[in-house]
Design a protein around this motif. Sequence first.
Motif, PDB file in Angstrom:
ATOM      1  N   ASP A  64      -0.729  -3.461   5.399  1.00 54.63           N
ATOM      2  CA  ASP A  64      -0.150  -4.135   4.244  1.00 54.63           C
ATOM      3  C   ASP A  64       1.090  -3.414   3.726  1.00 54.63           C
ATOM      4  O   ASP A  64       1.652  -3.790   2.707  1.00 54.63           O
ATOM      5  N   GLY A  65       1.516  -2.356   4.411  1.00 51.97           N
ATOM      6  CA  GLY A  65       2.730  -1.645   4.026  1.00 51.97           C
ATOM      7  C   GLY A  65       2.524  -0.621   2.925  1.00 51.97           C
ATOM      8  O   GLY A  65       3.480  -0.086   2.387  1.00 51.97           O
ATOM      9  N   ARG A  66       1.300  -0.337   2.595  1.00 57.84           N
ATOM     10  CA  ARG A  66       1.016   0.599   1.519  1.00 57.84           C
ATOM     11  C   ARG A  66       0.487   1.899   2.102  1.00 57.84           C
ATOM     12  O   ARG A  66      -0.377   1.889   2.970  1.00 57.84           O
ATOM     13  N   ASP A  67       1.004   2.995   1.618  1.00 54.14           N
ATOM     14  CA  ASP A  67       0.540   4.312   2.031  1.00 54.14           C
ATOM     15  C   ASP A  67       0.313   5.122   0.764  1.00 54.14           C
ATOM     16  O   ASP A  67       1.205   5.804   0.274  1.00 54.14           O
ATOM     17  N   GLN A 118      -6.184  -0.173 -10.448  1.00 49.62           N
ATOM     18  CA  GLN A 118      -6.584  -0.539  -9.091  1.00 49.62           C
ATOM     19  C   GLN A 118      -7.196  -1.932  -9.062  1.00 49.62           C
ATOM     20  O   GLN A 118      -6.914  -2.718  -8.159  1.00 49.62           O
ATOM     21  N   ALA A 119      -8.028  -2.243 -10.024  1.00 47.63           N
ATOM     22  CA  ALA A 119      -8.657  -3.557 -10.081  1.00 47.63           C
ATOM     23  C   ALA A 119      -7.601  -4.648 -10.262  1.00 47.63           C
ATOM     24  O   ALA A 119      -7.649  -5.696  -9.605  1.00 47.63           O
ATOM     25  N   ARG A 120      -6.624  -4.402 -11.126  1.00 45.28           N
ATOM     26  CA  ARG A 120      -5.553  -5.379 -11.320  1.00 45.28           C
ATOM     27  C   ARG A 120      -4.723  -5.546 -10.061  1.00 45.28           C
ATOM     28  O   ARG A 120      -4.308  -6.645  -9.713  1.00 45.28           O
ATOM     29  N   SER A 121      -4.482  -4.438  -9.368  1.00 44.77           N
ATOM     30  CA  SER A 121      -3.712  -4.486  -8.129  1.00 44.77           C
ATOM     31  C   SER A 121      -4.440  -5.307  -7.065  1.00 44.77           C
ATOM     32  O   SER A 121      -3.835  -6.134  -6.376  1.00 44.77           O
ATOM     33  N   ASP A 172      -3.136  -8.734  -5.366  1.00 44.14           N
ATOM     34  CA  ASP A 172      -3.032  -8.859  -3.903  1.00 44.14           C
ATOM     35  C   ASP A 172      -3.784 -10.088  -3.416  1.00 44.14           C
ATOM     36  O   ASP A 172      -3.300 -10.834  -2.572  1.00 44.14           O
ATOM     37  N   ASN A 173      -4.979 -10.316  -3.953  1.00 47.80           N
ATOM     38  CA  ASN A 173      -5.759 -11.487  -3.554  1.00 47.80           C
ATOM     39  C   ASN A 173      -5.041 -12.784  -3.924  1.00 47.80           C
ATOM     40  O   ASN A 173      -5.050 -13.739  -3.148  1.00 47.80           O
ATOM     41  N   ALA A 178      -1.833 -13.196  -4.218  1.00 47.13           N
ATOM     42  CA  ALA A 178      -0.657 -13.325  -3.358  1.00 47.13           C
ATOM     43  C   ALA A 178      -1.050 -13.778  -1.948  1.00 47.13           C
ATOM     44  O   ALA A 178      -0.330 -14.554  -1.336  1.00 47.13           O
ATOM     45  N   LYS A 179      -2.170 -13.301  -1.461  1.00 42.63           N
ATOM     46  CA  LYS A 179      -2.604 -13.654  -0.102  1.00 42.63           C
ATOM     47  C   LYS A 179      -3.089 -15.097  -0.027  1.00 42.63           C
ATOM     48  O   LYS A 179      -3.013 -15.719   1.026  1.00 42.63           O
ATOM     49  N   ARG A 180      -3.593 -15.638  -1.134  1.00 41.72           N
ATOM     50  CA  ARG A 180      -4.062 -17.023  -1.138  1.00 41.72           C
ATOM     51  C   ARG A 180      -2.916 -18.017  -1.030  1.00 41.72           C
ATOM     52  O   ARG A 180      -3.078 -19.106  -0.560  1.00 41.72           O
ATOM     53  N   LYS A 181      -1.735 -17.627  -1.501  1.00 44.19           N
ATOM     54  CA  LYS A 181      -0.591 -18.559  -1.509  1.00 44.19           C
ATOM     55  C   LYS A 181       0.119 -18.628  -0.211  1.00 44.19           C
ATOM     56  O   LYS A 181       0.108 -18.062   0.709  1.00 44.19           O
TER      57      LYS A 181
END
Length: 56
Positions: A24-27, A43-46, A50-51, A53-56
């Motif tokens: 996902d490009g995250r390190d 973290q929960a908000r992130s 992400d979820n 963004a992935k649905r769209k």
Amino acid sequence: MGRDEHKKSKNNFLSQTPENQKSDGRDIEFSEELADYDDKEAQARSRAADNRAKRK
């Protein structure tokens, strides 16, 4: 006639990355022991963003 040669030489550099090698490009380095409430909430908000963004 020469179509097979053309495909081999031109399309090799356009091959796609296998799904199991994509990231996902995250390190990010994260220590669970040093995390406070704000870190866990972030973290929960992130994850939720992400979820969405992935649905769209």
